[in-house]
Design a protein around this motif. Sequence first.
Motif, PDB file in Angstrom:
ATOM      1  N   ARG A  15     104.158  76.745  57.928  1.00 34.32           N
ATOM      2  CA  ARG A  15     103.953  75.493  57.206  1.00 34.32           C
ATOM      3  C   ARG A  15     103.838  74.827  56.652  1.00 34.32           C
ATOM      4  NH1 ARG A  15     106.200  80.633  53.507  1.00 34.32           N
ATOM      5  NH2 ARG A  15     104.176  81.928  53.600  1.00 34.32           N
ATOM      6  N   ARG A  19     100.755  72.303  57.501  1.00 38.93           N
ATOM      7  CA  ARG A  19     100.030  71.918  56.318  1.00 38.93           C
ATOM      8  C   ARG A  19      99.456  70.126  56.981  1.00 38.93           C
ATOM      9  NH1 ARG A  19     103.483  74.077  52.826  1.00 38.93           N
ATOM     10  NH2 ARG A  19     102.116  74.884  51.079  1.00 38.93           N
ATOM     11  N   LEU A 124      96.837  79.133  55.506  1.00 37.80           N
ATOM     12  CA  LEU A 124      97.437  77.737  56.261  1.00 37.80           C
ATOM     13  C   LEU A 124      96.666  77.564  57.876  1.00 37.80           C
ATOM     14  CD1 LEU A 124     100.377  76.719  54.001  1.00 37.80           C
ATOM     15  CD2 LEU A 124      98.722  75.331  54.511  1.00 37.80           C
ATOM     16  N   TYR A 135     100.183  80.801  51.441  1.00 34.65           N
ATOM     17  CA  TYR A 135     100.993  79.571  50.595  1.00 34.65           C
ATOM     18  C   TYR A 135     102.327  80.095  50.102  1.00 34.65           C
ATOM     19  CZ  TYR A 135      96.738  77.223  50.253  1.00 34.65           C
ATOM     20  OH  TYR A 135      95.942  76.591  51.195  1.00 34.65           O
TER      21      TYR A 135
END
Length: 191
Positions: A15, A19, A124, A135
């Motif tokens: 993650r 991001r 993502l 998420y």
Amino acid sequence: MHSMPSQGSAKQDWRKWARSTRKATPDVSDDIIQHLAQWIYDQDIQHVLTYKAFGSEISLERLPKLLPDVSFYVPKAETEPEPHMTIHPWETATLRHALGMLQPPPGTPEEDPSVLQLVLIPGLAFDHQGYRLGYGMGHYDRFLSGLSRDCKLVGVTSDALLVKKLPHEQHDLPVQWIVTEYGLTETNSGF
């Protein structure tokens, strides 16, 4: 930008990488919208669940305008009595959720998910097998498991966030197609 995690890395490491990569990637929303509009038209799809983008997600806001004869819906993330999603007409998403996306306000009439022919799913990152890095809330996983197997599932991402393999759980449901700025491709999900 973070370096890509190794295959055995935890989801939180993936993650962070996703991001960071997404923030550094140019916006490819317009290219993706064009590919999706043509594909939806060619497939004669009439009922589509999409989403209202937030942060640096791929925005599909213009898609309903390009296909005025198609019924578009938007999800609403609910936490009570347990995390789940409901679906509502696209134009009802007018209230800002705590996470930042627009959702239908409380009391907005729900639509029956059985009408859906296509679900456009943000994430993502995605892998070539169709697994999604979400998420961590599980809203989509629960929702997708209740849909008809005839409903097409398309992951929406940039090519920079399409990887060879992501960690996934037994309950994760892969998408059958991925759309990037280069078009739609079928995954190796076995559907």
